[in-house]
Design a protein around this motif. Structure first.
Motif, PDB file in Angstrom:
ATOM      1  N   TYR A  70       0.842  -1.196   0.000  1.00  0.00           N
ATOM      2  CA  TYR A  70       0.000   0.000   0.000  1.00  0.00           C
ATOM      3  C   TYR A  70       0.883   1.254   0.000  1.00  0.00           C
ATOM      4  O   TYR A  70       1.745   1.405   0.861  1.00  0.00           O
ATOM      5  N   ASP A  72       0.392   5.755  -0.630  1.00  0.00           N
ATOM      6  CA  ASP A  72      -0.634   6.741  -0.261  1.00  0.00           C
ATOM      7  C   ASP A  72      -1.873   6.623  -1.143  1.00  0.00           C
ATOM      8  O   ASP A  72      -3.009   6.673  -0.658  1.00  0.00           O
ATOM      9  N   LYS A  74      -2.934   3.998  -2.886  1.00  0.00           N
ATOM     10  CA  LYS A  74      -3.644   2.743  -2.654  1.00  0.00           C
ATOM     11  C   LYS A  74      -4.402   2.758  -1.324  1.00  0.00           C
ATOM     12  O   LYS A  74      -5.472   2.160  -1.198  1.00  0.00           O
ATOM     13  N   VAL A  75      -3.834   3.438  -0.317  1.00  0.00           N
ATOM     14  CA  VAL A  75      -4.518   3.557   0.975  1.00  0.00           C
ATOM     15  C   VAL A  75      -5.828   4.312   0.814  1.00  0.00           C
ATOM     16  O   VAL A  75      -6.884   3.869   1.286  1.00  0.00           O
ATOM     17  N   HIS A  76      -5.763   5.457   0.137  1.00  0.00           N
ATOM     18  CA  HIS A  76      -6.984   6.247  -0.067  1.00  0.00           C
ATOM     19  C   HIS A  76      -8.005   5.478  -0.895  1.00  0.00           C
ATOM     20  O   HIS A  76      -9.210   5.542  -0.630  1.00  0.00           O
ATOM     21  N   TRP A  79      -9.568   2.789   1.391  1.00  0.00           N
ATOM     22  CA  TRP A  79     -10.543   3.374   2.310  1.00  0.00           C
ATOM     23  C   TRP A  79     -11.839   3.754   1.586  1.00  0.00           C
ATOM     24  O   TRP A  79     -12.936   3.505   2.074  1.00  0.00           O
ATOM     25  N   PRO A 138      -4.112  -1.166   5.942  1.00  0.00           N
ATOM     26  CA  PRO A 138      -2.976  -0.798   5.083  1.00  0.00           C
ATOM     27  C   PRO A 138      -1.681  -0.581   5.867  1.00  0.00           C
ATOM     28  O   PRO A 138      -0.597  -0.962   5.403  1.00  0.00           O
ATOM     29  N   PHE A 139      -1.786   0.001   7.058  1.00  0.00           N
ATOM     30  CA  PHE A 139      -0.589   0.252   7.863  1.00  0.00           C
ATOM     31  C   PHE A 139      -0.023  -1.047   8.419  1.00  0.00           C
ATOM     32  O   PHE A 139       1.192  -1.235   8.481  1.00  0.00           O
ATOM     33  N   SER A 142       1.747  -2.884   5.602  1.00  0.00           N
ATOM     34  CA  SER A 142       3.064  -2.301   5.323  1.00  0.00           C
ATOM     35  C   SER A 142       4.091  -2.712   6.370  1.00  0.00           C
ATOM     36  O   SER A 142       5.255  -2.970   6.058  1.00  0.00           O
TER      37      SER A 142
END
Length: 342
Positions: A70, A72, A74-76, A79, A138-139, A142
């Motif tokens: 992920y 930035d 891909k995270v958005h 979500w 996502p965090f 990672s």
């Protein structure tokens, strides 16, 4: 992956099963002293079977979503695709249940209208939990990518001992009247017990448990089941109030053993039927309590024992919930959105 659909189908069927059984036995609680031994054992066994569903759903989440990269963007995107829709669906179905409970309570004293004030009525407690997990996924993914699966396995063992075993020890002390022993750790940043189930799904995908034979996992599942049933019976005869929940250590071991065994299946018999059950699983999760609320006051008065009434209610929930999901799914533009189906 056929076995994922199998696990998802098992998950929703066990969720419906526990809600059918719980409904019958809770409403029949005034007759608790008249239950036969078989009826009581049936309830204890049903609680173990029913509690498998949520760990399965969480381990599927870890299996499918944690082994990804992920950034930035891909995270958005993750979500927006997952959390936003879940939040809207949660609000919609919470409102639907509030109205339904108030309506049914007008005709049946067995339904508690006060529950309509609870946004996360009954099964809806799952929604804020899974939304919170999705926000963190996502965090976590990672972080996991920087470590070997063996390291994560060791950390998971430690966290599991803190989250599952120590509360169990506190429970045993409390049962013996030693109530000043309160072993407590803050595991919030780990996702608590639900986060551990998700990590276990990731470890299954990484093959961390392949070194153990299937027979060992079968034995672990059987032993976990027996301990859950016998422990419930023990606390029952002791007169100690106890509810089998997901932090019980042998729910963890039993669900992990069964999930690992399912992951080793290459083909699933009757896959077309399993695929159908899997496709509508989350939609049925959202819908089924509407029928549970309506059917309980009727089924409870049938001239059968509690186990038979629980099975009848379970079958009715499956039929009505899947029929409703299939119908709503076909509503142009709105069907998939209301049921959170892709």
């Amino acid at each position: 992956m056929e076995w994922i659909d199998l696990v998802r189908a098992i998950s929703i069927l066990t969720v419906l099963y526990i809600h059918a059984t719980d409904g019958i036995y809770i409403i029949s609680s005034d007759a608790i002293m008249n239950y036969t031994l078989f009826s009581r054992i049936f309830q204890f066994a049903s609680l173990f079977i029913g509690r498998i569903g949520v760990p399965f759903f969480l381990m599927i989440t870890g299996y499918l979503l944690l082994d990804r990269t992920y950034d930035d963007e891909k995270v958005h995107r993750f979500w927006t695709k997952n959390c936003k829709g879940l939040i809207i669906v949660t609000v919609i179905w919470s409102a639907i249940y509030a109205v339904s409970i108030l309506y049914v309570s007008l005709f049946s004293p067995d339904v508690n209208a006060i529950e309509a004030e609870n946004l996360f009525f009954s099964h809806m407690w799952y929604m804020p939990m899974i939304i919170g997990m999705y926000l963190s996924l996502p965090f976590v993914a990672s972080t996991l990518s920087h470590y070997k699966p063996k390291t994560i396995e060791q950390a998971t063992i430690v966290f599991s001992l803190l989250a599952f075993l120590l509360p169990f020890i506190s429970l045993l002390f409390d049962m013996e009247g030693i109530r000043n022993i309160n072993i407590q750790f803050c595991l919030g940043f780990s996702g608590g017990i639900y986060g551990i189930y998700i990590i276990l799904g990731w470890l299954v995908k990484k093959g961390q448990f392949k070194k153990y034979s299937s027979n060992k996992f079968r034995l672990l599942a059987i032993v976990s089941f027996l301990i859950c049933v016998l422990f419930q019976y023990y606390v029952y005869i002791r007169g100690y109030p106890f509810l089998l929940w997901y932090e019980f250590p042998f729910i963890l071991t039993g669900s992990l053993a069964l999930f690992e065994l399912c992951s080793r299946r290459k083909k699933v018999r009757g896959f077309k039927g399993v695929q159908f059950l899997s496709k509508y699983s989350f939609a049925v999760f959202l819908i089924h309590n509407l029928f549970r609320i309506s059917l309980l006051p009727l089924v409870i008065f049938l001239p059968f024992t509690e186990p038979v009434k629980a099975i009848i209610l379970w079958i009715l929930l499956i039929i009505f919930s899947y029929a409703a999901a299939a119908i709503i799914y076909r509503i142009p533009q709105y069907g998939k959105f209301i049921l959170y189906m892709r």
